[in-house]
Design an enzyme around this catalytic site. Structure first.
Site, PDB file in Angstrom:
ATOM      1  N   ASP A  96      53.355  51.094  41.527  1.00 54.39           N
ATOM      2  CA  ASP A  96      53.013  49.516  42.111  1.00 54.39           C
ATOM      3  C   ASP A  96      54.094  49.688  43.347  1.00 54.39           C
ATOM      4  OD1 ASP A  96      51.775  46.754  41.166  1.00 54.39           O
ATOM      5  OD2 ASP A  96      53.050  46.662  42.721  1.00 54.39           O
TER       6      ASP A  96
ATOM      7  N   PHE B 196      44.041  49.286  39.650  1.00 52.94           N
ATOM      8  CA  PHE B 196      43.848  48.076  39.825  1.00 52.94           C
ATOM      9  C   PHE B 196      44.594  47.469  41.394  1.00 52.94           C
ATOM     10  CE2 PHE B 196      44.494  48.199  35.230  1.00 52.94           C
ATOM     11  CZ  PHE B 196      43.574  47.336  35.015  1.00 52.94           C
TER      12      PHE B 196
ATOM     13  N   THR C 118      44.764  48.937  52.150  1.00 49.78           N
ATOM     14  CA  THR C 118      45.262  49.010  50.781  1.00 49.78           C
ATOM     15  C   THR C 118      43.891  49.359  49.933  1.00 49.78           C
ATOM     16  OG1 THR C 118      47.194  47.563  50.936  1.00 49.78           O
ATOM     17  CG2 THR C 118      46.280  47.995  48.605  1.00 49.78           C
TER      18      THR C 118
ATOM     19  N   THR D 281      35.265  43.896  41.589  1.00 47.60           N
ATOM     20  CA  THR D 281      34.907  42.456  41.564  1.00 47.60           C
ATOM     21  C   THR D 281      33.440  42.135  41.562  1.00 47.60           C
ATOM     22  OG1 THR D 281      35.324  40.305  42.702  1.00 47.60           O
ATOM     23  CG2 THR D 281      35.503  42.372  44.125  1.00 47.60           C
ATOM     24  N   ASP D 282      32.904  41.108  41.137  1.00 49.98           N
ATOM     25  CA  ASP D 282      31.644  40.739  41.386  1.00 49.98           C
ATOM     26  C   ASP D 282      31.555  40.342  42.797  1.00 49.98           C
ATOM     27  OD1 ASP D 282      33.171  38.417  41.213  1.00 49.98           O
ATOM     28  OD2 ASP D 282      31.810  37.251  39.835  1.00 49.98           O
ATOM     29  N   GLU D 283      32.570  39.985  43.550  1.00 48.28           N
ATOM     30  CA  GLU D 283      32.394  39.462  44.912  1.00 48.28           C
ATOM     31  C   GLU D 283      31.666  40.285  45.685  1.00 48.28           C
ATOM     32  OE1 GLU D 283      35.772  37.113  46.037  1.00 48.28           O
ATOM     33  OE2 GLU D 283      36.578  36.756  44.061  1.00 48.28           O
TER      34      GLU D 283
ATOM     35  N   TYR E 213      37.972  40.393  51.888  1.00 53.93           N
ATOM     36  CA  TYR E 213      38.387  41.005  50.658  1.00 53.93           C
ATOM     37  C   TYR E 213      37.252  41.656  49.877  1.00 53.93           C
ATOM     38  CZ  TYR E 213      38.961  41.006  45.498  1.00 53.93           C
ATOM     39  OH  TYR E 213      39.218  41.410  44.427  1.00 53.93           O
TER      40      TYR E 213
ATOM     41  N   ASN F  95      39.038  36.413  36.737  1.00 54.12           N
ATOM     42  CA  ASN F  95      39.909  36.488  35.343  1.00 54.12           C
ATOM     43  C   ASN F  95      40.905  35.044  35.687  1.00 54.12           C
ATOM     44  OD1 ASN F  95      40.537  39.700  34.540  1.00 54.12           O
ATOM     45  ND2 ASN F  95      38.755  39.084  35.468  1.00 54.12           N
TER      46      ASN F  95
END
Ligand code: NAD
Ligand code: TYD
Length: 367
Positions: free
Chosen positions: A35, A83, A102, A134-136, A160, A190
């Site tokens: 990270d 992630f 990123t 993501t579902d987005e 995003y 989440n």
């Protein structure tokens, strides 16, 4: 002999919960968490994981391909669980460049490292690259549309979601073109412990306790499908261990809520906690409940987010049929557990808000 996972973004909200989940669930496995410790990454959150000698933290960038290759070789990493990302829609609207860097270039850098080490050098072993998405990416639904399935057309609307959609395509391409063993999960919103307080639920919890306005974008009728973070971790576990290579799986909570209804539920929950526990009034004197006011008096309608998606809903029946995935936590209990976590971990969110957790990290681990 257990497995070794490389978990990118391991100091972020879901990454931390995933590391704790995995160390607990698989007592023979090792985790290397990579990270960069951006504003959203907090090594303090990994205190529990760091106590475990099967856990190792590496400060570094997913864009550093040489570093990732070194980690894959030296630790004989079996699987990557990816992630690491810029994750906040509002930030992507004011500053999209970092999201492309990123989420798209970073994911591609990881894929290149995995291809080099796993497909060129270690041709005998079985490896998997699991991409957390993501579902987005599917865009926005109207009230009557069916929920997103894995075959719903991608129509990302924010920088995003467009960057995540792009990374999903690169992951798919590395499977199709080079034969890399990949899986992708597309999950709904989440909530739970260690959630950074810029997102709706932790922001509202902390603002209620501090007596600050609860900003509701637009008319507050936007709908999200909320999932307790531990259920997401279990879903990823099932996809990683039993999902078919090259496939994507939707993970959802089957729990659609309009933002305004969610915030009102949270207000009622806080009021009930204050009624049950009088000591909270001393700890949080600015909270409306400490002054005999309901928390929902803080609700404030503000200018809508540009391009705000109206509704997300996830059809997770593929993951259910193939993998037995089902969310275990009810929203009422999950929200209660989340509130209790923020009440019990005031020090965590106060140090996150004022940035002083970085001093704690320097003291513990050196800068
Ligand atoms: P988060 O913002 O809390 O954490 C992201 C982490 O990635 C941080 O610790 C950050 O330091 C790290 N990071 C950022 N850039 C990096 C880089 N270049 N190299 C290494 N690490 C870097 O995000 P989150 O909510 O935990 O989300 C994790 C993943 O799950 C993201 O990919 C996100 O798109 C996806 N996701 C999130 C949700 C949600 O509701 N939070 C839902 C579905 C999918
Ligand atoms: P958020 O937690 O940012 O997640 P996402 O944008 O990825 O869904 O926001 C959840 C919903 O809450 C979204 O519809 C935007 C809305 N929202 C507000 O109304 N007020 C706020 O202050 C925030 C942060 C979000």
């Amino acid at each position: 002999m257990g497995k070794t996972l490389l978990v990118t973004g391991g100091a972020g909200f879901i990454g931390v919960n995933f590391c704790n989940y995995w160390l607990n669930r698989y007592p023979n496995d090792q985790i290397i968490a990579l990270d960069i410790l951006s504003y959203a990454g907090n090594r303090h959150s990994l205190e529990q994981a760091e106590k475990n000698d099967r856990f190792q933290f590496v400060t570094g960038d997913i864009l550093d391909q040489a570093l990732v290759e070194k980690l894959l070789r030296e630790h004989k990493v079996d699987d990557i669980v990816h992630f690491a990302a810029e994750s906040h829609v509002d930030r992507s609207i004011t500053g999209p460049d970092l999201f492309l860097e990123t989420n798209i270039i970073g994911t591609h850098s990881l894929l290149k490292a995995a291809r080099q080490v796993w497909l060129t050098e270690q041709t005998e072993e079985r490896h998997r690259f699991h991409h957390v998405s993501t579902d987005e990416v599917y865009g926005s639904l109207t009230a009557d549309d069916p929920a997103f399935t894995e075959t719903t057309t991608y129509q990302p609307n924010s920088p995003y979601s467009a960057s995540k959609a792009s990374s999903d395509h690169m992951v798919r391409a590395y499977h199709h073109t080079y034969g890399l063993d990949v899986t992708t999960s597309n999950c709904s919103n989440n909530y739970g412990p260690f959630h950074f307080p810029e997102k709706l639920i932790p922001l509202c919890i902390i603002n209620i306790l501090s007596g600050k306005p609860l900003p509701i974008y637009g008319d507050g009728q936007q709908i999200r499908d909320w999932l307790y973070v531990e259920d997401h971790c279990r879903g990823i576990d099932l996809v990683l261990t039993s999902g078919r290579a090259g496939e994507t799986y939707n993970i959802g909570g089957n729990n659609e809520k309009a933002n305004i209804d969610l915030v009102k539920s949270l207000c009622s929950l806080v009021d009930a906690r204050f009624a049950d526990e009088p000591a909270l009034k001393q700890r949080f004197p600015d909270a409306p409940a400490s002054n005999n006011q309901p928390s929902d008096t803080l609700i404030t309608y503000v200018t809508d987010r540009p391009g705000h998606d109206r509704r997300y809903a996830v059809d997770a029946s593929k993951a259910f049929k193939e993998l037995g995935y089902e969310p275990a936590e009810t929203f009422e209990k999950g929200l209660g557990k989340t509130l209790d976590w923020y009440l019990a971990n005031e020090n965590w969110w106060r140090t996150v808000l004022d940035g002083s957790y970085r001093d704690w990290i320097d003291e513990q681990y050196g800068s």
